[in-house]
Design a protein around this motif. Structure first.
Motif, PDB file in Angstrom:
ATOM      1  N   ASP A   1       0.477  -1.047   0.020  1.00 17.97           N
ATOM      2  CA  ASP A   1      -0.207   0.302  -0.144  1.00 17.97           C
ATOM      3  C   ASP A   1       0.814   1.342   0.202  1.00 17.97           C
ATOM      4  N   VAL A   2       0.368   1.877  -0.763  1.00 13.43           N
ATOM      5  CA  VAL A   2       1.767   3.414  -0.980  1.00 13.43           C
ATOM      6  C   VAL A   2       0.411   4.348  -1.345  1.00 13.43           C
ATOM      7  N   ALA A   3       1.243   5.524  -0.392  1.00 15.56           N
ATOM      8  CA  ALA A   3       0.835   7.041   0.071  1.00 15.56           C
ATOM      9  C   ALA A   3       1.551   8.412  -0.599  1.00 15.56           C
ATOM     10  N   VAL A   4       1.525   9.386  -1.479  1.00 12.54           N
ATOM     11  CA  VAL A   4       2.655   9.775  -1.075  1.00 12.54           C
ATOM     12  C   VAL A   4       2.457  11.167  -0.825  1.00 12.54           C
ATOM     13  N   PHE A   5       3.495  11.770  -0.166  1.00 14.61           N
ATOM     14  CA  PHE A   5       3.174  13.195   0.710  1.00 14.61           C
ATOM     15  C   PHE A   5       3.584  14.178   0.153  1.00 14.61           C
ATOM     16  N   TYR A   6       3.442  15.535  -0.043  1.00 14.23           N
ATOM     17  CA  TYR A   6       4.169  17.018  -0.531  1.00 14.23           C
ATOM     18  C   TYR A   6       3.881  17.485   0.177  1.00 14.23           C
ATOM     19  N   GLU A   7       4.563  18.910   0.548  1.00 14.88           N
ATOM     20  CA  GLU A   7       4.188  20.158   1.428  1.00 14.88           C
ATOM     21  C   GLU A   7       2.700  19.533   2.105  1.00 14.88           C
ATOM     22  N   GLY A   8       2.818  18.778   2.986  1.00 14.52           N
ATOM     23  CA  GLY A   8       2.093  19.367   3.878  1.00 14.52           C
ATOM     24  C   GLY A   8       0.791  17.744   3.872  1.00 14.52           C
ATOM     25  N   SER A   9       0.694  17.286   2.493  1.00 13.88           N
ATOM     26  CA  SER A   9      -0.571  16.945   2.207  1.00 13.88           C
ATOM     27  C   SER A   9      -0.337  15.395   1.125  1.00 13.88           C
ATOM     28  N   ILE A  10      -0.990  14.559   1.051  1.00  8.39           N
ATOM     29  CA  ILE A  10      -1.669  13.790  -0.007  1.00  8.39           C
ATOM     30  C   ILE A  10      -1.968  13.793  -1.063  1.00  8.39           C
ATOM     31  N   VAL A  11      -0.850  13.249  -2.028  1.00  7.24           N
ATOM     32  CA  VAL A  11      -0.976  13.939  -3.562  1.00  7.24           C
ATOM     33  C   VAL A  11      -0.993  12.707  -4.169  1.00  7.24           C
ATOM     34  N   HIS A  12      -0.520  10.973  -3.742  1.00  6.65           N
ATOM     35  CA  HIS A  12      -1.036  10.116  -4.196  1.00  6.65           C
ATOM     36  C   HIS A  12      -1.192   9.187  -3.958  1.00  6.65           C
ATOM     37  N   THR A  13      -2.047   8.113  -4.047  1.00  2.00           N
ATOM     38  CA  THR A  13      -2.081   6.508  -3.189  1.00  2.00           C
ATOM     39  C   THR A  13      -2.305   5.906  -4.196  1.00  2.00           C
ATOM     40  N   THR A  14      -1.945   4.358  -3.615  1.00  2.00           N
ATOM     41  CA  THR A  14      -1.860   3.393  -5.002  1.00  2.00           C
ATOM     42  C   THR A  14      -1.835   2.090  -4.087  1.00  2.00           C
ATOM     43  N   VAL A  15      -2.167   0.569  -4.170  1.00  2.00           N
ATOM     44  CA  VAL A  15      -1.770  -0.422  -4.454  1.00  2.00           C
ATOM     45  C   VAL A  15      -1.626  -0.975  -5.229  1.00  2.00           C
ATOM     46  N   LEU A  16      -0.364  -1.825  -5.455  1.00  2.00           N
ATOM     47  CA  LEU A  16       0.198  -2.991  -5.464  1.00  2.00           C
ATOM     48  C   LEU A  16      -0.259  -4.644  -5.259  1.00  2.00           C
ATOM     49  N   PRO A  17      -0.882  -5.555  -5.714  1.00  2.00           N
ATOM     50  CA  PRO A  17      -1.202  -6.748  -5.035  1.00  2.00           C
ATOM     51  C   PRO A  17       0.025  -7.432  -5.484  1.00  2.00           C
ATOM     52  N   ILE A  18       1.129  -7.449  -4.551  1.00  2.83           N
ATOM     53  CA  ILE A  18       2.340  -7.809  -4.406  1.00  2.83           C
ATOM     54  C   ILE A  18       2.639  -7.465  -2.874  1.00  2.83           C
ATOM     55  N   GLY A  19       3.231  -8.643  -2.283  1.00  5.09           N
ATOM     56  CA  GLY A  19       3.530  -8.403  -0.703  1.00  5.09           C
ATOM     57  C   GLY A  19       4.547  -9.472  -0.087  1.00  5.09           C
ATOM     58  N   GLY A  20       4.555 -10.388   0.874  1.00  5.01           N
ATOM     59  CA  GLY A  20       5.558 -11.508   1.397  1.00  5.01           C
ATOM     60  C   GLY A  20       4.701 -12.669   1.074  1.00  5.01           C
ATOM     61  N   TYR A  21       3.520 -12.897   0.253  1.00  2.00           N
ATOM     62  CA  TYR A  21       3.315 -13.868  -0.341  1.00  2.00           C
ATOM     63  C   TYR A  21       4.147 -14.268  -1.158  1.00  2.00           C
ATOM     64  N   GLN A  22       4.400 -13.229  -2.193  1.00  4.59           N
ATOM     65  CA  GLN A  22       5.128 -13.714  -3.081  1.00  4.59           C
ATOM     66  C   GLN A  22       6.269 -14.316  -3.108  1.00  4.59           C
ATOM     67  N   PHE A  23       7.030 -13.178  -1.744  1.00  2.00           N
ATOM     68  CA  PHE A  23       8.792 -14.178  -1.341  1.00  2.00           C
ATOM     69  C   PHE A  23       8.220 -15.835  -0.756  1.00  2.00           C
ATOM     70  N   THR A  24       7.317 -15.446   0.131  1.00  9.29           N
ATOM     71  CA  THR A  24       6.929 -17.166   0.476  1.00  9.29           C
ATOM     72  C   THR A  24       7.039 -18.080  -0.322  1.00  9.29           C
ATOM     73  N   ASN A  25       6.283 -17.281  -1.561  1.00 10.66           N
ATOM     74  CA  ASN A  25       5.343 -18.241  -3.156  1.00 10.66           C
ATOM     75  C   ASN A  25       6.853 -18.781  -3.782  1.00 10.66           C
ATOM     76  N   ASP A  26       7.993 -17.740  -3.456  1.00  9.83           N
ATOM     77  CA  ASP A  26       8.995 -18.277  -4.787  1.00  9.83           C
ATOM     78  C   ASP A  26       9.968 -18.535  -3.813  1.00  9.83           C
ATOM     79  N   ILE A  27      10.438 -19.329  -2.775  1.00 10.11           N
ATOM     80  CA  ILE A  27      10.735 -20.149  -2.296  1.00 10.11           C
ATOM     81  C   ILE A  27      10.596 -21.414  -2.040  1.00 10.11           C
ATOM     82  N   ALA A  28       8.936 -20.917  -2.109  1.00  8.80           N
ATOM     83  CA  ALA A  28       7.928 -22.737  -2.795  1.00  8.80           C
ATOM     84  C   ALA A  28       8.224 -23.158  -3.872  1.00  8.80           C
TER      85      ALA A  28
END
Ligand code: ATP
Ligand code: MG
Length: 433
Positions: free
Chosen positions: A216-243
Motif C-alpha cells: 500500500d503506497v501513499a505519497v505526501f508533499y507539502e503537508g498533504s497526500i498527493v498520490h495513493t496506490t496499491v500493488l497486489p504484491i507482498g510477503g506472499y510472493q517472497f514465500t511462494n518463490d521459495i515454495a
C-alpha cells in the motif's frame, strides 16, 4: 451506557486481522484499551476470497480485543485495500461567491462537495476526498482559507476511489461477524497516519506498507497526500518463490523465510547450509542461505522497481521526493531496506506505529502500523461516537448504524495541522456527498 469516546478499528489483512479499541483522553491523546489479533486465511491480495474464513477471523480478533479491554465492541472503522484502490487529483471551482467575501466553513464544505462531484467516476465508489490546497483570487497554495477574503475560490483535492464489489464483500464479511461499520478508511492513508512525521509530509515522502498480500503506497508533499496506490504484491510472493523453487509447501517455505532469509546475505553466513522439506523427497533438501538470498533479493528488487514504475506519474515527477518510509511485515525481511535504498536512491527508514499510548510491546512492530493508523485516523477525522458497550452515543444521528457503509466514511480533510479542529467543526455537518 459508556460515556467515554471509545472507538474500534479493524484491519483485515491478508495474513491476520487486528482489532484495536482505543479511547480519546480529554487532552486529545489516544490510549489503547485492547488489541486482538487472529490469523486470517480468507483474503488473497487484499481481497476477500473466502468470506467464511474472513468472518471467523474477524470474530476471533474482535473477541480478543473486547476481552482485553473488558467491554464488547459493536462497531468499528474498517481498513480497505486491494489494487482496485486508486487516486486522482482534481481542481474545482467553488461557485457561490458574489464580490469579495470572507471564506466561511460553509464555503469549505461546498468546496468539498464540488470536488467530490468532479472526482466521481461512474461505477466506482468515492472513498475519501481530501482538500490539498485552495487558490483564492489567483493566489495558489492556500492551505486553510477560512477567514480570508476572496471573490473567487478553487480547491485542489485528492480523491481515492475503489470498486464496489470488493468493498461490499469485505463489509459483508465484517457485518456477518456482528460488527457494524462506521467508516471505511483506505489502508495507505491509515499506515501513513501511524508512521509519518509532519516534517516528512512537508518535505515529501513515499510511504510503503508491505504486507502479506499487498503493498500500500501513499505519497505526501507539502503537508498533504498527493498520490495513493496499491500493488497486489507482498510477503506472499517472497514465500511462494521459495515454495516453487524447492517444491516445498507454503508453510514450510514461510518457516524457512522467517528463519533463514535475507535479501543481502552477508559473506560470512552465505554458505551456511540448512534443510528444507521438499515434497516427494524422503530427506530434507540441503540448501544455502545464498540460494534463498538470491530469490529474496530478486523479488525485493522487482517489488521496488514495480513501485517506482507505478509512481512514474506526470504529477509526481517534478516533486523531487528523496525520502521513503517502509512499514508492514514484508520490510522485516533482513536486507529489504538496503535494496529499497539502492533502487530508490534516497533516504529510507523502516517504521513502527507511533502516536497511541498503551500499545502492547509485541504490537510495536511494522506489521501493526496500518491497524494503529486506522484507529488514529478515525479518531482524528471522523465524528465522535462510541463503538463499545451496549448503546451507541452519537452526535450525528444515523451515522452509527453500522449500515452506513461508504457514505459514513466520507470525510474531507484539511491539511494535517488543521484537520483536528476542522473535524470538530464538521462533526455536526456531515458532508453530503
Ligand atoms: N522477519 C520477517 N522476514 C520476512 N518476512 C516477514 C517477517 N516477518 C513477517 N514477514 C512477512 O510479513 C507479511 C505479513 O505482514 P503484515 O502483517 O503487514 O500483512 P497483512 O497486514 O496481514 O497483509 P496485507 O496488509 O497485505 O493485507 C507476511 O508475508 C510475512 O511472511
Ligand atoms: Mg496490512
Amino acid at each position: 451506557m459508556i460515556q467515554d469516546d471509545y472507538r474500534a478499528a479493524i484491519d483485515v489483512g491478508t495474513t491476520k486481522v487486528c482489532t484495536i479499541l482505543g479511547k480519546k483522553r480529554p487532552d486529545g491523546s489516544i490510549e489503547i484499551a485492547g488489541v486482538g489479533v487472529a490469523p486470517c486465511s480468507g483474503l488473497k491480495r487484499g481481497l476477500v476470497a473466502d468470506p467464511e474464513a474472513t468472518t471467523s477471523a474477524v470474530m476471533a480478533s474482535v473477541g480478543a480485543a473486547s476481552k482485553a479491554a473488558g467491554m464488547p465492541i459493536r462497531q468499528a472503522y474498517l481498513g480497505l485495500t486491494g489494487s482496485h484502490v486508486e487516486s486522482r487529483n482534481v481542481w474545482s471551482k467553488v461557485d457561490g461567491f458574489s464580490g469579495v467575501t470572507v471564506v466561511t466553513q460553509e464555503d469549505v464544505r461546498r468546496a468539498l462537495a464540488v470536488a467530490s462531484e468532479d472526482a466521481a467516476v461512474e461505477g466506482r465508489d468515492l472513498l475519501h476526498v481530501i482538500p490539498r490546497s485552495y487558490a483564492l483570487d489567483g493566489i495558489y497554495g492556500v492551505r486553510n482559507p477560512l477567514g480570508m477574503h476572496a471573490a473567487e475560490m478553487y480547491v485542489q483535492a485528492h480523491a481515492i476511489l475503489g470498486d464496489r464489489h470488493p468493498i461490499e464483500s469485505l463489509q459483508a464479511a465484517v457485518r456477518a461477524a456482528g460488527i457494524g461499520i462506521s467508516g471505511l478508511i483506505v489502508e495507505p492513508v491509515a499506515a501513513a497516519e501511524a508512521v509519518l512525521t509532519d516534517a516528512e509530509r512537508e518535505e515529501g515522502v513515499i510511504l510503503a506498507d508491505i504486507g502479506g498480500g499487498t503493498t500500500d503506497v501513499a505519497v505526501f508533499y507539502e503537508g498533504s497526500i498527493v498520490h495513493t496506490t496499491v500493488l497486489p504484491i507482498g510477503g506472499y510472493q517472497f514465500t511462494n518463490d521459495i515454495a516453487i523453487s524447492f517444491n516445498a509447501t507454503y508453510e514450510e517455505s514461510e518457516r524457512i523465510k522467517l528463519r533463514f532469509a535475507s535479501a543481502v546475505p552477508d559473506a560470512r553466513t552465505a554458505s551456511e547450509e540448512f534443510g528444507i522439506d521438499s515434497q516427494g523427497m524422503d530427506d530434507p533438501l540441503i540448501i544455502t542461505r545464498r540460494e534463498i538470498g538470491q530469490l529474496m533479493s530478486e523479488r525485493a528488487t522487482e517489488l521496488m522497481r514495480l513501485m517506482m514504475k507505478k509512481l512514474d506519474e506526470p504529477h509526481l515527477n517534478g516533486l523531487r521526493i528523496s525520502q521513503m518510509v517502509l512499514t508492514g511485515g514484508g520490510v522485516k525481511l533482513d536486507g529489504f531496506q538496503a535494496i529499497a535504498r539502492y533502487i530508490f536512491q534516497g533516504h529510507v527508514r523502516t517504521a513502527s506505529p507511533r502516536g497511541a499510548e498503551g500499545l502492547p510491546v509485541e504490537r510495536q512492530d511494522p506489521q501493526f502500523s496500518a491497524s494503529v493508523g486506522l484507529l488514529l485516523w478515525g479518531m482524528r477525522n471522523l465524528p465522535r461516537e462510541s463503538h463499545a458497550g451496549r448503546k451507541a452515543i452519537t452526535r450525528t444521528g444515523g451515522r452509527s448504524n453500522g449500515g452506513g457503509g461508504l457514505r459514513a466514511s466520507f470525510r474531507g480533510l484539511l491539511p494535517r495541522s488543521k484537520a483536528t479542529k476542522a473535524a470538530k467543526r464538521e462533526s455536526a455537518t456531515p458532508v453530503g456527498v
